[in-house]
Write an enzyme that holds these catalytic residues in place. Structure first.
Site, PDB file in Angstrom:
ATOM      1  N   GLU A 209       0.722  -1.078  -0.028  1.00 24.42           N
ATOM      2  CA  GLU A 209      -0.101   0.098   0.048  1.00 24.42           C
ATOM      3  C   GLU A 209       0.895   1.193   0.039  1.00 24.42           C
ATOM      4  O   GLU A 209       1.463   1.640   1.090  1.00 24.42           O
ATOM      5  CB  GLU A 209      -0.893   0.175   1.324  1.00 24.42           C
ATOM      6  CG  GLU A 209      -1.889  -1.238   1.232  1.00 24.42           C
ATOM      7  CD  GLU A 209      -3.134  -0.953   0.667  1.00 24.42           C
ATOM      8  OE1 GLU A 209      -3.504   0.093  -0.104  1.00 24.42           O
ATOM      9  OE2 GLU A 209      -3.878  -2.079   0.002  1.00 24.42           O
ATOM     10  N   CYS A 243      -2.249   9.633   2.708  1.00 15.55           N
ATOM     11  CA  CYS A 243      -1.765   9.193   1.461  1.00 15.55           C
ATOM     12  C   CYS A 243      -2.860   9.319   0.397  1.00 15.55           C
ATOM     13  O   CYS A 243      -2.348   9.506  -0.661  1.00 15.55           O
ATOM     14  CB  CYS A 243      -1.552   7.570   1.577  1.00 15.55           C
ATOM     15  SG  CYS A 243      -3.267   6.725   2.222  1.00 15.55           S
TER      16      CYS A 243
HETATM   17  P1  NAD Z   1       8.271   4.740   4.989  1.00 16.81           P
HETATM   18  O1  NAD Z   1       8.257   3.867   3.673  1.00 16.81           O
HETATM   19  O2  NAD Z   1       9.175   5.558   5.331  1.00 16.81           O
HETATM   20  O3  NAD Z   1       7.865   3.588   6.434  1.00 16.81           O
HETATM   21  C1  NAD Z   1       7.038   2.542   6.473  1.00 16.81           C
HETATM   22  C2  NAD Z   1       7.567   1.526   7.143  1.00 16.81           C
HETATM   23  O4  NAD Z   1       8.654   0.862   6.779  1.00 16.81           O
HETATM   24  C3  NAD Z   1       7.666   1.823   8.691  1.00 16.81           C
HETATM   25  O5  NAD Z   1       7.220   0.800   9.547  1.00 16.81           O
HETATM   26  C4  NAD Z   1       9.443   1.900   8.744  1.00 16.81           C
HETATM   27  O6  NAD Z   1       9.847   1.483   9.986  1.00 16.81           O
HETATM   28  C5  NAD Z   1       9.722   1.143   7.802  1.00 16.81           C
HETATM   29  N1  NAD Z   1      11.179   1.105   6.986  1.00 16.81           N
HETATM   30  C6  NAD Z   1      11.408   2.508   6.519  1.00 16.81           C
HETATM   31  N2  NAD Z   1      12.592   2.588   5.972  1.00 16.81           N
HETATM   32  C7  NAD Z   1      12.886   1.018   5.959  1.00 16.81           C
HETATM   33  C8  NAD Z   1      14.128   0.412   5.176  1.00 16.81           C
HETATM   34  N3  NAD Z   1      14.919   1.277   4.460  1.00 16.81           N
HETATM   35  N4  NAD Z   1      13.967  -0.694   5.251  1.00 16.81           N
HETATM   36  C9  NAD Z   1      12.863  -1.560   5.902  1.00 16.81           C
HETATM   37  N5  NAD Z   1      11.860  -1.000   6.577  1.00 16.81           N
HETATM   38  C10 NAD Z   1      11.872   0.442   6.604  1.00 16.81           C
HETATM   39  O7  NAD Z   1       6.644   5.556   5.127  1.00 16.81           O
HETATM   40  P2  NAD Z   1       5.892   6.508   6.056  1.00 16.81           P
HETATM   41  O8  NAD Z   1       6.774   7.736   6.238  1.00 16.81           O
HETATM   42  O9  NAD Z   1       5.690   5.677   7.326  1.00 16.81           O
HETATM   43  O10 NAD Z   1       4.669   6.834   5.340  1.00 16.81           O
HETATM   44  C11 NAD Z   1       4.573   7.611   4.525  1.00 16.81           C
HETATM   45  C12 NAD Z   1       4.334   7.080   2.758  1.00 16.81           C
HETATM   46  O11 NAD Z   1       3.462   6.094   3.106  1.00 16.81           O
HETATM   47  C13 NAD Z   1       3.694   8.007   1.834  1.00 16.81           C
HETATM   48  O12 NAD Z   1       4.441   7.811   0.575  1.00 16.81           O
HETATM   49  C14 NAD Z   1       2.498   7.682   2.017  1.00 16.81           C
HETATM   50  O13 NAD Z   1       1.514   7.941   0.665  1.00 16.81           O
HETATM   51  C15 NAD Z   1       2.385   6.267   2.120  1.00 16.81           C
HETATM   52  N6  NAD Z   1       1.302   5.807   2.595  1.00 16.81           N
HETATM   53  C16 NAD Z   1       0.420   4.843   1.775  1.00 16.81           C
HETATM   54  C17 NAD Z   1      -0.975   4.477   2.462  1.00 16.81           C
HETATM   55  C18 NAD Z   1      -1.666   3.742   1.666  1.00 16.81           C
HETATM   56  O14 NAD Z   1      -2.478   3.088   2.378  1.00 16.81           O
HETATM   57  N7  NAD Z   1      -1.400   3.309   0.389  1.00 16.81           N
HETATM   58  C19 NAD Z   1      -1.233   4.833   3.729  1.00 16.81           C
HETATM   59  C20 NAD Z   1      -0.306   5.723   4.443  1.00 16.81           C
HETATM   60  C21 NAD Z   1       0.747   6.166   3.910  1.00 16.81           C
END
Ligand code: NAD
Length: 453
Positions: A209, A243
């Site tokens: 997602e 998002c």
């Molecule tokens: P993110 O990708 O930075 O982090 C998401 C998760 O991944 C966290 O639990 C984090 O600990 C983990 N993570 C981060 N970097 C990592 C790495 N290098 N290796 C492994 N795991 C890692 O995202 P965010 O800042 O939490 O959220 C923002 C983004 O998420 C935006 O792009 C937004 O559009 C998207 N989003 C999508 C939805 C959806 O339902 N489609 C919902 C909310 C947010």
């Protein structure tokens, strides 16, 4: 206990078959619901500490969402779990065909911080409803919400069934080395690729997602008043950290001026001052700095002020924007709304089409031809006509992206299917066996089989 041991225990527990019992699943969903209701105030406090989100917003966009999800599965999981009869073709007579939904097994859910309860618990609820065991790794960025979820769940559920693992990048990297039956990830497209690669090592299926730049298109045939009101609400909810928030506006030039004035009117009316109940903070310093850099001072139509200490950025509208501007290069994920204009509806659709497939798209118009073109031309995860964001609130609609905005979907029956395997079963009678398919072959048999197949 080490996480490897917990994952291994979950595998053993799944094999006991207990989670396949629908009464067991319902009992645990009821338990989770009771815990959420009992700890509602702690949940509000934690999220307010993380980014100043109000009780009102937390209830409407998180708690009620999660409770509705549980209620949906309590009501529907028996029928969703039941084998579905399908017709059997001539060649398989005499027989009966069924599809059995079976739980995948051991699930890893990785959550994002922006709706920390909804985005962590909703997938968990669907996974448990479908009969799986689960590890949840919430986002460490919303630290207090991560801790409260971990406390509530880990103190009340056996870790071999449901466990919250606290941690950031390092812990997630370790988790991703382990083998799961499904990984459900919510977050950025960049990290989605890391998850997808790690999952490929074990051939683990994923639901991703992700995000993207979701457009809102305003035609001259729109009800501008309603469009402005709904867009202001959807864009500045959670200070734009949603998002499916409209990322940018494409407005027909002839109505741009009155539309901008209406945006201004509703931003004023909704009272998004710093410290106001109606508005949230930017999650952290890093994101605050990233967003400030996207505000081109020469293009501010409204807003542009900020307070670093309070992590506050005023709702900001930018005009005279084109696709080369920095604000158009990445998903904004904050309270900055760039406005681009168009003179031809088809060209506006083409502009969207030129870019990555967004998670959501919105059209405001009363013209049915434009509605048709919008739906038939653009590819996006999901969206609304004459509204924003609210498609998520209908459990009968799947929620997920397409292309770089995601893989797979969930909510309602789609969530159940996401965490299930559809096992195909053909049950044959042991009488009435024609010899036609068996050797030795002959011309006569061949002529019959040609007719038959
Ligand atoms: P993110 O990708 O930075 O982090 C998401 C998760 O991944 C966290 O639990 C984090 O600990 C983990 N993570 C981060 N970097 C990592 C790495 N290098 N290796 C492994 N795991 C890692 O995202 P965010 O800042 O939490 O959220 C923002 C983004 O998420 C935006 O792009 C937004 O559009 C998207 N989003 C999508 C939805 C959806 O339902 N489609 C919902 C909310 C947010």
């Amino acid at each position: 206990m080490e996480i490897q041991e917990i994952v291994s225990n979950q595998k053993k527990f799944f094999k006991t078959q207990q989670t396949k019992n629908t009464t067991f699943r319902k009992m645990n969903l009821e338990k989770l619901k009771d815990l959420i209701i009992k700890n509602e105030n702690l949940l509000y406090e934690a999220i307010a500490k993380d980014f100043g989100k109000s009780k009102f917003d937390t209830f409407t966009t998180e708690i009620s969402f999660v409770i509705n999800d549980i209620n949906y599965y309590l009501k529907n999981l028996t029928s969703l779990s039941r084998p579905k009869k399908v017709s059997t073709n001539l060649v398989n007579q005499i027989g009966k065909s069924r599809i059995h939904s079976e739980p995948l097994g051991n699930i890893l859910v990785i959550g994002a911080w922006n709706y920390p309860y909804q985005l962590s618990l909703s997938p968990i609820i669907a996974a448990l409803a479908a009969g799986n065991c689960c590890i949840l790794k919430p986002s460490e960025i919303a630290e207090n919400t991560m801790k409260i979820m971990s406390k509530i769940i880990n103190e009340n559920f056996p870790s071999e069934y449901l466990y919250v693992y606290e941690g950031g990048i390092d812990e997630t990297t370790e988790l991703l080395k382990l083998k799961f039956d499904k990984i459900f990830f919510t977050g950025s497209t960049k990290v989605g690729k890391i998850v997808y690669k790690a999952a490929a090592e074990h051939l683990t299926p994923v639901t991703l997602e992700l995000g993207g730049k979701s457009p809102a298109i305003i035609s001259k045939e729109a009800n501008l008043e309603i469009a402005a009101k709904r867009i202001v609400w959807g864009k500045f909810l959670n200070a734009g950290q949603t998002c499916v928030a409209p990322d940018y506006i494409l407005v027909e030039k002839s109505v741009q001026e009155p539309f901008l004035q209406l945006l201004e009117k509703y931003i004023g009316k909704f009272n998004y001052q710093a410290d106001s109940e109606n508005y949230t903070k930017i999650i952290n310093q890093k994101n605050f700095e990233r967003l400030i850099k996207l505000i081109d001072k020469d293009k501010i139509y409204l807003g542009g002020n900020s307070n670093e200490e309070k992590l506050y950025i005023e709702p900001t509208i930018l005009t005279n924007i084109n696709w080369d501007d920095e604000v158009m290069q990445e998903e904004i994920f904050g309270p900055i709304l760039p406005v681009l204009s168009f003179t031809d509806f088809n060209l506006a659709l083409n502009e969207v089409l030129e870019h990555e497939k967004p998670l959501a798209a919105y059209l405001f118009t009363n013209n049915s031809e434009e509605k048709e073109k919008f739906m038939n031309t653009l590819s996006f995860g999901g969206g609304c006509i004459n509204d924003v964001i609210m498609h998520l609130g209908n459990e009968n609609l799947p929620f997920g992206g397409v292309g770089s905005s995601g893989i797979g979907n969930y909510h309602g029956k789609f969530g159940f299917e996401t965490f299930s395997h559809q096992k195909a079963i053909l049950e044959k009678a042991t009488w009435g066996e024609p010899n036609i398919k068996y050797p030795p072959y002959s011309d006569k048999k061949f002529s019959w089989i040609r007719r038959f197949l």
